[in-house]
Design a protein around this motif. Structure first.
Motif, PDB file in Angstrom:
ATOM      1  N   TRP A  90      -0.631   3.374  -3.808  1.00 55.43           N
ATOM      2  CA  TRP A  90      -0.786   1.810  -4.220  1.00 55.43           C
ATOM      3  C   TRP A  90      -1.727   1.277  -4.845  1.00 55.43           C
ATOM      4  CZ3 TRP A  90       0.745  -1.619   0.926  1.00 55.43           C
ATOM      5  CH2 TRP A  90       2.266  -1.422   1.311  1.00 55.43           C
ATOM      6  N   GLY A 100       7.017  -6.460  -1.233  1.00 58.32           N
ATOM      7  CA  GLY A 100       8.382  -5.824  -0.867  1.00 58.32           C
ATOM      8  C   GLY A 100       8.360  -4.539  -0.222  1.00 58.32           C
ATOM      9  N   GLU A 101       7.417  -3.611  -0.065  1.00 56.89           N
ATOM     10  CA  GLU A 101       7.337  -2.363   0.448  1.00 56.89           C
ATOM     11  C   GLU A 101       7.615  -2.692   2.163  1.00 56.89           C
ATOM     12  OE1 GLU A 101       7.420   0.477  -0.862  1.00 56.89           O
ATOM     13  OE2 GLU A 101       6.836  -0.146  -2.952  1.00 56.89           O
ATOM     14  N   PRO A 102       8.338  -1.855   2.803  1.00 56.39           N
ATOM     15  CA  PRO A 102       8.281  -1.712   4.161  1.00 56.39           C
ATOM     16  C   PRO A 102       7.097  -1.589   4.827  1.00 56.39           C
ATOM     17  CG  PRO A 102      10.145  -0.858   3.019  1.00 56.39           C
ATOM     18  CD  PRO A 102       9.318  -1.031   2.230  1.00 56.39           C
ATOM     19  N   LEU A 103       6.315  -0.769   4.156  1.00 56.67           N
ATOM     20  CA  LEU A 103       5.052  -0.771   4.737  1.00 56.67           C
ATOM     21  C   LEU A 103       4.088  -1.671   4.941  1.00 56.67           C
ATOM     22  CD1 LEU A 103       3.024   1.608   5.835  1.00 56.67           C
ATOM     23  CD2 LEU A 103       2.506   2.113   3.600  1.00 56.67           C
ATOM     24  N   GLU A 105       4.708  -4.689   5.986  1.00 55.43           N
ATOM     25  CA  GLU A 105       4.935  -5.088   7.298  1.00 55.43           C
ATOM     26  C   GLU A 105       4.311  -4.465   8.490  1.00 55.43           C
ATOM     27  OE1 GLU A 105       9.372  -7.099   7.675  1.00 55.43           O
ATOM     28  OE2 GLU A 105       9.402  -5.170   7.817  1.00 55.43           O
ATOM     29  N   VAL A 106       4.199  -2.957   8.360  1.00 56.79           N
ATOM     30  CA  VAL A 106       3.377  -2.582   9.385  1.00 56.79           C
ATOM     31  C   VAL A 106       1.916  -2.552   9.170  1.00 56.79           C
ATOM     32  CG1 VAL A 106       2.741  -0.180  10.103  1.00 56.79           C
ATOM     33  CG2 VAL A 106       5.283  -0.615   9.035  1.00 56.79           C
TER      34      VAL A 106
END
Length: 229
Positions: A90, A100-103, A105-106
């Motif tokens: 990253w 926009g990366e799902p990660l 949110e984590v």
């Protein structure tokens, strides 16, 4: 035990470009960041400092440089364990793109489970930073006495994780903490518990002025230390 003044580095060229700098080399203070660093000696005037500790990255060492010039006898120690989080693949990417990366949110909601591809986990980042501060507290106490004060310049996510540790907060809650560029956060350590004395103190309220892009800027922030405007 020692009192620790945590300084987030001044505003950098990555901050103004909306990049997640991480450990990318060559990221320096921008014009405002240099002015923030220049004001640091006056903000700390009158406080006896036993030592200055810095992340190895350029923007942190630049932030402390005016303070070191104002206090020629103040020793500087470079501490690898308070380096920026290793964001791995990253690093150097636009925060708007990473939002926009799902990660992401984590990272925002369940930080203790977040590990960056090709980099480190936020859990590992906090562990090394806390270990470094514990070691420096013991060293400063032994060399200068339990009333000594020292300054440590690092990065937003590092500082937030140290504040979470001092407050007994789970790492999953550390995104609720915010520290602006060149802000001062003070933790006084004692034998039984730490006390948070200041949090993100900049000496002004400029950070409260609404920004034109305030409606979208927050979601792109990894941890206040990575690309915060």
């Amino acid at each position: 035990m020692a009192t620790l003044i945590l300084v987030r580095h001044g505003r950098s060229t990555a901050n103004t470009s909306g990049l997640l700098a991480g450990r990318t080399p060559g990221v320096a203070l921008d014009e405002r960041g240099a002015a923030q660093a220049a004001a640091l000696p006056a903000r700390l005037a009158g406080i006896p400092l036993a030592a200055a500790v810095s992340s190895p990255l350029q923007r942190c060492r630049q932030t402390l440089q005016p303070l070191l010039e104002a206090r020629p006898g103040l020793p500087l120690h470079v501490e690898e364990r308070v380096d920026e989080c290793d964001y791995g693949d990253w690093s150097g990417r636009k925060l708007a793109e990473l939002a926009g990366e799902p990660l992401m949110e984590v990272v925002q909601a369940h930080a203790s489970a977040a590990a960056f591809p090709g980099g480190e986990s936020l859990r590992a980042m906090q562990s090394r930073a806390v270990e470094a501060v514990r070691d420096w507290n013991a060293r400063i106490d032994a060399e200068h006495g339990e009333d000594a004060v020292y300054v440590l310049c690092s990065h937003g996510d590092i500082i937030k994780s140290l504040v979470a540790d001092a407050l007994g907060l789970h790492l999953d809650l550390f995104q609720r903490i915010h520290v602006d560029p060149c802000s001062l956060t003070v933790i006084r350590y004692t034998r039984l518990r730490p006390f948070l004395v200041r949090l993100g103190d900049t000496g002004d309220l400029d950070a409260l002025i609404p920004r034109e892009n305030a409606g979208t800027g927050g979601a792109a922030e990894v941890g206040g230390g990575a690309g915060a405007p």
